[in-house]
Design a protein around this motif. Structure first.
Motif, PDB file in Angstrom:
ATOM      1  N   ALA A  26      44.167  39.765  -0.330  1.00 42.24           N
ATOM      2  CA  ALA A  26      43.040  40.675  -0.568  1.00 42.24           C
ATOM      3  C   ALA A  26      41.801  40.077   0.075  1.00 42.24           C
ATOM      4  O   ALA A  26      41.609  38.853   0.043  1.00 42.24           O
ATOM      5  N   LEU A  27      40.979  40.933   0.654  1.00 42.35           N
ATOM      6  CA  LEU A  27      39.692  40.511   1.201  1.00 42.35           C
ATOM      7  C   LEU A  27      38.622  41.387   0.566  1.00 42.35           C
ATOM      8  O   LEU A  27      38.726  42.613   0.608  1.00 42.35           O
ATOM      9  N   VAL A  28      37.611  40.754  -0.027  1.00 41.67           N
ATOM     10  CA  VAL A  28      36.501  41.465  -0.651  1.00 41.67           C
ATOM     11  C   VAL A  28      35.266  41.222   0.209  1.00 41.67           C
ATOM     12  O   VAL A  28      34.832  40.076   0.364  1.00 41.67           O
ATOM     13  N   GLY A  29      34.734  42.304   0.770  1.00 43.18           N
ATOM     14  CA  GLY A  29      33.625  42.137   1.693  1.00 43.18           C
ATOM     15  C   GLY A  29      32.606  43.266   1.612  1.00 43.18           C
ATOM     16  O   GLY A  29      32.497  43.962   0.602  1.00 43.18           O
ATOM     17  N   HIS A  30      31.873  43.413   2.712  1.00 42.14           N
ATOM     18  CA  HIS A  30      30.697  44.281   2.790  1.00 42.14           C
ATOM     19  C   HIS A  30      30.824  45.272   3.946  1.00 42.14           C
ATOM     20  O   HIS A  30      31.483  44.997   4.945  1.00 42.14           O
ATOM     21  N   CYS A  31      30.102  46.371   3.821  1.00 44.11           N
ATOM     22  CA  CYS A  31      29.935  47.299   4.939  1.00 44.11           C
ATOM     23  C   CYS A  31      28.710  46.859   5.741  1.00 44.11           C
ATOM     24  O   CYS A  31      27.818  46.233   5.171  1.00 44.11           O
ATOM     25  N   PRO A  32      28.691  47.122   7.005  1.00 39.33           N
ATOM     26  CA  PRO A  32      29.606  47.989   7.725  1.00 39.33           C
ATOM     27  C   PRO A  32      30.849  47.291   8.263  1.00 39.33           C
ATOM     28  O   PRO A  32      31.767  47.942   8.729  1.00 39.33           O
ATOM     29  N   GLY A  33      30.924  45.970   8.176  1.00 34.52           N
ATOM     30  CA  GLY A  33      32.044  45.233   8.762  1.00 34.52           C
ATOM     31  C   GLY A  33      33.395  45.638   8.222  1.00 34.52           C
ATOM     32  O   GLY A  33      34.349  45.813   8.989  1.00 34.52           O
ATOM     33  N   ILE A  34      33.502  45.810   6.900  1.00 37.07           N
ATOM     34  CA  ILE A  34      34.809  46.126   6.318  1.00 37.07           C
ATOM     35  C   ILE A  34      35.262  47.532   6.706  1.00 37.07           C
ATOM     36  O   ILE A  34      36.444  47.781   6.909  1.00 37.07           O
ATOM     37  N   LEU A  35      34.321  48.452   6.853  1.00 35.00           N
ATOM     38  CA  LEU A  35      34.643  49.799   7.321  1.00 35.00           C
ATOM     39  C   LEU A  35      35.218  49.743   8.729  1.00 35.00           C
ATOM     40  O   LEU A  35      36.271  50.318   9.017  1.00 35.00           O
ATOM     41  N   THR A  36      34.543  49.046   9.604  1.00 36.68           N
ATOM     42  CA  THR A  36      35.007  48.944  10.993  1.00 36.68           C
ATOM     43  C   THR A  36      36.350  48.243  11.063  1.00 36.68           C
ATOM     44  O   THR A  36      37.240  48.659  11.817  1.00 36.68           O
ATOM     45  N   LEU A  37      36.534  47.191  10.271  1.00 43.80           N
ATOM     46  CA  LEU A  37      37.817  46.491  10.258  1.00 43.80           C
ATOM     47  C   LEU A  37      38.928  47.425   9.799  1.00 43.80           C
ATOM     48  O   LEU A  37      40.017  47.432  10.379  1.00 43.80           O
TER      49      LEU A  37
END
Length: 168
Positions: free
Chosen positions: A104-115
């Motif tokens: 699992a990876l818990v992150g932030h937008c906009p990076g996680i959206l693009t990923l």
């Protein structure tokens, strides 16, 4: 061996607190309510990570801690400042170094959206996938033998907190 990746955007954070920096912002009441719902959803589908990669921001840590309260076991968590507001390439780099069958990876937008878009062999039709709202979760399946080989995978599921029932 197949691999499963669970991409989680942190839950709704509080913009009204006296947090000294963006990094220190905590979850608001909705975010605190939504995170356990995500955990219950993951547990009901036996989507229990072997390891968790988490931005070291307060809101991502709190999101994961509240998700984990609904899981049958507590996987090790790797906090990383490099994942704080990370670009997709930095997140993918962390994933490619991961161990275990389910990460699992818990992150932030906009990076996680693009990923999520970059990793999707076929994006889901849900309009929320394009916005990746707070608390959004995408579950990917990869046929790759190692995380280092991961490029694109099949989306098994995509959910947002508002689509989930309140946990019992």
């Amino acid at each position: 061996m197949s691999r499963t990746l669970i991409l989680i955007r942190h839950c709704k954070s509080d913009w009204t607190t006296d947090a000294p920096t963006d990094h220190d912002r905590v979850l608001n009441p909705r975010g605190r309510r939504d995170a356990p719902r995500i955990g219950a959803w993951l547990a009901a589908r036996d989507l229990i990570p072997d390891t968790v990669l988490c931005s070291d921001a307060q809101r991502t840590q709190e999101t994961w801690e509240r998700i984990a309260t609904r899981l049958p076991s507590q996987p090790p968590v790797s906090l990383s400042h490099a994942l704080y507001l990370a670009e997709p390439a930095a997140m993918l780099h962390a994933i490619r170094k991961a161990a275990g069958k389910t990460v699992a990876l818990v992150g932030h937008c906009p990076g996680i959206l693009t990923l999520a878009w970059d990793l999707a062999a076929m994006p889901v039709a849900d309009p929320d996938f394009g916005a990746y709202p707070t608390g959004a979760v995408t579950v990917f399946d990869f046929d790759d033998a190692t995380w280092g080989a991961v490029e694109q995978g099949e989306i098994r599921a995509f959910v947002t907190p508002r689509s989930l029932p309140d946990p019992a």
